[in-house]
Design a protein around this motif. Sequence first.
Motif, PDB file in Angstrom:
ATOM      1  N   PHE A 198       0.860  -1.180   0.000  1.00 29.49           N
ATOM      2  CA  PHE A 198       0.000   0.000   0.000  1.00 29.49           C
ATOM      3  C   PHE A 198       0.900   1.235   0.000  1.00 29.49           C
ATOM      4  CE2 PHE A 198      -2.173  -3.416   2.250  1.00 29.49           C
ATOM      5  CZ  PHE A 198      -3.396  -3.467   1.601  1.00 29.49           C
ATOM      6  N   GLN A 199       0.491   2.260  -0.724  1.00 34.21           N
ATOM      7  CA  GLN A 199       1.361   3.435  -0.842  1.00 34.21           C
ATOM      8  C   GLN A 199       0.646   4.733  -0.499  1.00 34.21           C
ATOM      9  OE1 GLN A 199       3.242   5.480  -4.627  1.00 34.21           O
ATOM     10  NE2 GLN A 199       4.613   3.834  -3.938  1.00 34.21           N
ATOM     11  N   VAL A 200       1.352   5.555   0.276  1.00 32.41           N
ATOM     12  CA  VAL A 200       0.974   6.949   0.501  1.00 32.41           C
ATOM     13  C   VAL A 200       1.795   7.799  -0.459  1.00 32.41           C
ATOM     14  CG1 VAL A 200       1.115   8.892   2.104  1.00 32.41           C
ATOM     15  CG2 VAL A 200       0.340   6.649   2.923  1.00 32.41           C
ATOM     16  N   ASP A 201       1.124   8.491  -1.360  1.00 31.76           N
ATOM     17  CA  ASP A 201       1.764   9.475  -2.231  1.00 31.76           C
ATOM     18  C   ASP A 201       1.379  10.843  -1.676  1.00 31.76           C
ATOM     19  OD1 ASP A 201       2.408  11.348  -4.195  1.00 31.76           O
ATOM     20  OD2 ASP A 201       1.968   9.982  -5.844  1.00 31.76           O
ATOM     21  N   ALA A 202       2.371  11.595  -1.204  1.00 32.80           N
ATOM     22  CA  ALA A 202       2.080  12.852  -0.509  1.00 32.80           C
ATOM     23  C   ALA A 202       1.251  13.809  -1.350  1.00 32.80           C
ATOM     24  CB  ALA A 202       3.382  13.527  -0.081  1.00 32.80           C
ATOM     25  N   ASN A 203       1.370  13.715  -2.664  1.00 30.56           N
ATOM     26  CA  ASN A 203       0.618  14.613  -3.539  1.00 30.56           C
ATOM     27  C   ASN A 203      -0.857  14.239  -3.639  1.00 30.56           C
ATOM     28  OD1 ASN A 203       3.004  15.965  -4.106  1.00 30.56           O
ATOM     29  ND2 ASN A 203       3.440  14.701  -5.898  1.00 30.56           N
ATOM     30  N   ARG A 204      -1.202  13.028  -3.151  1.00 32.45           N
ATOM     31  CA  ARG A 204      -2.584  12.548  -3.317  1.00 32.45           C
ATOM     32  C   ARG A 204      -3.161  12.023  -2.004  1.00 32.45           C
ATOM     33  NH1 ARG A 204      -2.541   8.089  -7.716  1.00 32.45           N
ATOM     34  NH2 ARG A 204      -4.799   8.439  -7.593  1.00 32.45           N
ATOM     35  N   PHE A 205      -2.581  12.406  -0.885  1.00 31.97           N
ATOM     36  CA  PHE A 205      -2.984  11.833   0.394  1.00 31.97           C
ATOM     37  C   PHE A 205      -3.567  12.902   1.311  1.00 31.97           C
ATOM     38  CE2 PHE A 205      -2.067  10.434   4.781  1.00 31.97           C
ATOM     39  CZ  PHE A 205      -2.703   9.199   4.773  1.00 31.97           C
ATOM     40  N   ASN A 206      -4.587  12.494   2.078  1.00 36.75           N
ATOM     41  CA  ASN A 206      -5.208  13.362   3.073  1.00 36.75           C
ATOM     42  C   ASN A 206      -4.537  13.099   4.424  1.00 36.75           C
ATOM     43  OD1 ASN A 206      -6.834  14.437   5.073  1.00 36.75           O
ATOM     44  ND2 ASN A 206      -8.751  13.862   4.087  1.00 36.75           N
ATOM     45  N   PHE A 207      -3.849  14.080   4.963  1.00 40.35           N
ATOM     46  CA  PHE A 207      -3.084  13.900   6.200  1.00 40.35           C
ATOM     47  C   PHE A 207      -3.904  14.183   7.462  1.00 40.35           C
ATOM     48  CE2 PHE A 207       0.371  14.471   3.123  1.00 40.35           C
ATOM     49  CZ  PHE A 207       1.252  13.475   3.526  1.00 40.35           C
ATOM     50  N   ASP A 208      -5.225  14.105   7.376  1.00 41.84           N
ATOM     51  CA  ASP A 208      -6.061  14.413   8.536  1.00 41.84           C
ATOM     52  C   ASP A 208      -5.808  13.474   9.709  1.00 41.84           C
ATOM     53  OD1 ASP A 208      -7.146  16.497   7.166  1.00 41.84           O
ATOM     54  OD2 ASP A 208      -9.069  15.526   6.725  1.00 41.84           O
ATOM     55  N   VAL A 209      -5.250  12.289   9.456  1.00 35.89           N
ATOM     56  CA  VAL A 209      -4.956  11.353  10.540  1.00 35.89           C
ATOM     57  C   VAL A 209      -3.975  11.961  11.547  1.00 35.89           C
ATOM     58  CG1 VAL A 209      -3.014  10.246   9.348  1.00 35.89           C
ATOM     59  CG2 VAL A 209      -4.322   8.948  11.050  1.00 35.89           C
ATOM     60  N   LEU A 210      -3.223  12.973  11.137  1.00 36.07           N
ATOM     61  CA  LEU A 210      -2.259  13.614  12.038  1.00 36.07           C
ATOM     62  C   LEU A 210      -2.936  14.545  13.042  1.00 36.07           C
ATOM     63  CD1 LEU A 210       0.593  14.513   9.505  1.00 36.07           C
ATOM     64  CD2 LEU A 210       0.518  12.587  11.106  1.00 36.07           C
ATOM     65  N   GLY A 211      -4.190  14.904  12.801  1.00 35.58           N
ATOM     66  CA  GLY A 211      -4.893  15.782  13.726  1.00 35.58           C
ATOM     67  C   GLY A 211      -4.200  17.123  13.883  1.00 35.58           C
ATOM     68  N   LYS A 214      -0.774  18.073  12.148  1.00 38.36           N
ATOM     69  CA  LYS A 214      -0.680  18.316  10.709  1.00 38.36           C
ATOM     70  C   LYS A 214       0.012  19.646  10.436  1.00 38.36           C
ATOM     71  CE  LYS A 214      -3.573  18.326   6.533  1.00 38.36           C
ATOM     72  NZ  LYS A 214      -4.970  18.177   6.028  1.00 38.36           N
ATOM     73  N   GLY A 215       1.055  19.584   9.599  1.00 34.91           N
ATOM     74  CA  GLY A 215       1.841  20.774   9.302  1.00 34.91           C
ATOM     75  C   GLY A 215       1.421  21.445   8.008  1.00 34.91           C
ATOM     76  N   LEU A 216       2.276  22.345   7.526  1.00 36.89           N
ATOM     77  CA  LEU A 216       1.949  23.152   6.360  1.00 36.89           C
ATOM     78  C   LEU A 216       2.436  22.547   5.053  1.00 36.89           C
ATOM     79  CD1 LEU A 216       2.726  26.723   7.765  1.00 36.89           C
ATOM     80  CD2 LEU A 216       0.494  25.591   7.557  1.00 36.89           C
ATOM     81  N   THR A 217       3.440  21.668   5.111  1.00 39.79           N
ATOM     82  CA  THR A 217       3.999  21.110   3.882  1.00 39.79           C
ATOM     83  C   THR A 217       3.877  19.594   3.884  1.00 39.79           C
ATOM     84  OG1 THR A 217       6.259  20.816   4.719  1.00 39.79           O
ATOM     85  CG2 THR A 217       5.680  22.987   3.834  1.00 39.79           C
ATOM     86  N   ASP A 218       3.822  19.027   2.696  1.00 37.29           N
ATOM     87  CA  ASP A 218       3.744  17.578   2.566  1.00 37.29           C
ATOM     88  C   ASP A 218       4.993  16.900   3.116  1.00 37.29           C
ATOM     89  OD1 ASP A 218       1.325  17.918   1.399  1.00 37.29           O
ATOM     90  OD2 ASP A 218       1.941  17.388  -0.629  1.00 37.29           O
ATOM     91  N   GLN A 219       6.160  17.504   2.898  1.00 38.92           N
ATOM     92  CA  GLN A 219       7.398  16.898   3.389  1.00 38.92           C
ATOM     93  C   GLN A 219       7.363  16.769   4.909  1.00 38.92           C
ATOM     94  OE1 GLN A 219      10.984  19.184   2.972  1.00 38.92           O
ATOM     95  NE2 GLN A 219      12.301  17.373   2.994  1.00 38.92           N
ATOM     96  N   GLU A 220       6.929  17.816   5.587  1.00 38.27           N
ATOM     97  CA  GLU A 220       6.807  17.781   7.044  1.00 38.27           C
ATOM     98  C   GLU A 220       5.792  16.727   7.473  1.00 38.27           C
ATOM     99  OE1 GLU A 220       5.331  20.791  10.661  1.00 38.27           O
ATOM    100  OE2 GLU A 220       5.348  21.463   8.567  1.00 38.27           O
ATOM    101  N   ASN A 221       4.665  16.672   6.790  1.00 37.95           N
ATOM    102  CA  ASN A 221       3.608  15.736   7.166  1.00 37.95           C
ATOM    103  C   ASN A 221       4.005  14.284   6.918  1.00 37.95           C
ATOM    104  OD1 ASN A 221       1.783  17.667   8.099  1.00 37.95           O
ATOM    105  ND2 ASN A 221       0.998  18.066   6.037  1.00 37.95           N
ATOM    106  N   VAL A 222       4.771  14.037   5.864  1.00 36.85           N
ATOM    107  CA  VAL A 222       5.223  12.671   5.589  1.00 36.85           C
ATOM    108  C   VAL A 222       6.101  12.159   6.724  1.00 36.85           C
ATOM    109  CG1 VAL A 222       6.840  11.371   4.151  1.00 36.85           C
ATOM    110  CG2 VAL A 222       4.983  12.624   3.087  1.00 36.85           C
ATOM    111  N   LEU A 223       7.010  12.985   7.211  1.00 41.12           N
ATOM    112  CA  LEU A 223       7.876  12.569   8.316  1.00 41.12           C
ATOM    113  C   LEU A 223       7.059  12.307   9.580  1.00 41.12           C
ATOM    114  CD1 LEU A 223      10.892  15.005   7.780  1.00 41.12           C
ATOM    115  CD2 LEU A 223      10.712  12.605   7.111  1.00 41.12           C
TER     116      LEU A 223
END
Length: 287
Positions: A198-211, A214-223
């Motif tokens: 299964f893959q998370v692609d930061a350009n197509r993923f909803n980061f709401d699980v971080l509550g 959740k940061g401002l950039t995809d790079q931050e949110n991926v980490l």
Amino acid sequence: MNSRRFLTIIKRADNQAPAEMAKLLEQACGFDIETAILKANMEPPSIFSLKDGMNALDFIRKLNDMGGQAFECTLRDIESLGRTRMIRSIDILDGRLELDMWREDPVSIQREEVRLICHGRIRNERRMHGMATKSRPRVHQGPSLVASALASAIPLGIAATLYARREVGRDSSGTGLASTTRMFSDKIDIITRQGDVFQVDANRFNFDVLGDLKGLTDQENVLKLCDLLSHVTPNEIMDPYFPLWIPPAGYHLIHLDGMKTAKEYPAFAFYSRWSWLMYRHMLGDAW
């Protein structure tokens, strides 16, 4: 399906010098001495392609007897993990990961079934010629939003936009400008004990699980997502080493159902599946 074979060296024998390893590769696998020296000096774990007629089994046996560790796999073994299934969002509920998927029904997996999480940051380049009629010196612009006709033709997520880099210079004909746009895409492959990818692609993923995290950039949110997944999946191995990996010849021949090579980044698809095979080999019954 492809039967190309690969040799992976996980660990050198105790106190084994690269010259000894090179001699063993030359004798057991049939590499010429120059190639054997090059392979022996690669820091393990390392993987390289075997030519037809090469026999790695004798090398593997001898290395294991000396306290090292190696294994052989084929491209068919790597492809056997199957296609990459794209995740839209993740919820963590009652000991399970609830995955909302792109173009398929939701999937629910037990947290303890996750065995490997691979994070890769992948650079993609687009180059166009003839952007103007006059030649100009090459200039470099730092990370910035790309606002141009070129940008409108390329789908950019938040991370890709913030980390896009544009270079302008002479094209090969000397009559116009060449424009190169570099985009960075963060991906996380989540692989289960059974080998489902299964893959998370930061350009197509909803980061709401971080509550609230959740940061401002995809790079931050991926980490942050990697940290969260590592915390909630007790049996996982977190592998962030894709940038250090040297791919073997033939890696690009990987073919998965539904895969479009230009979009799926074959190096990362190969790497995450090869890593799964390697860790399974290392852990044995504990896998």
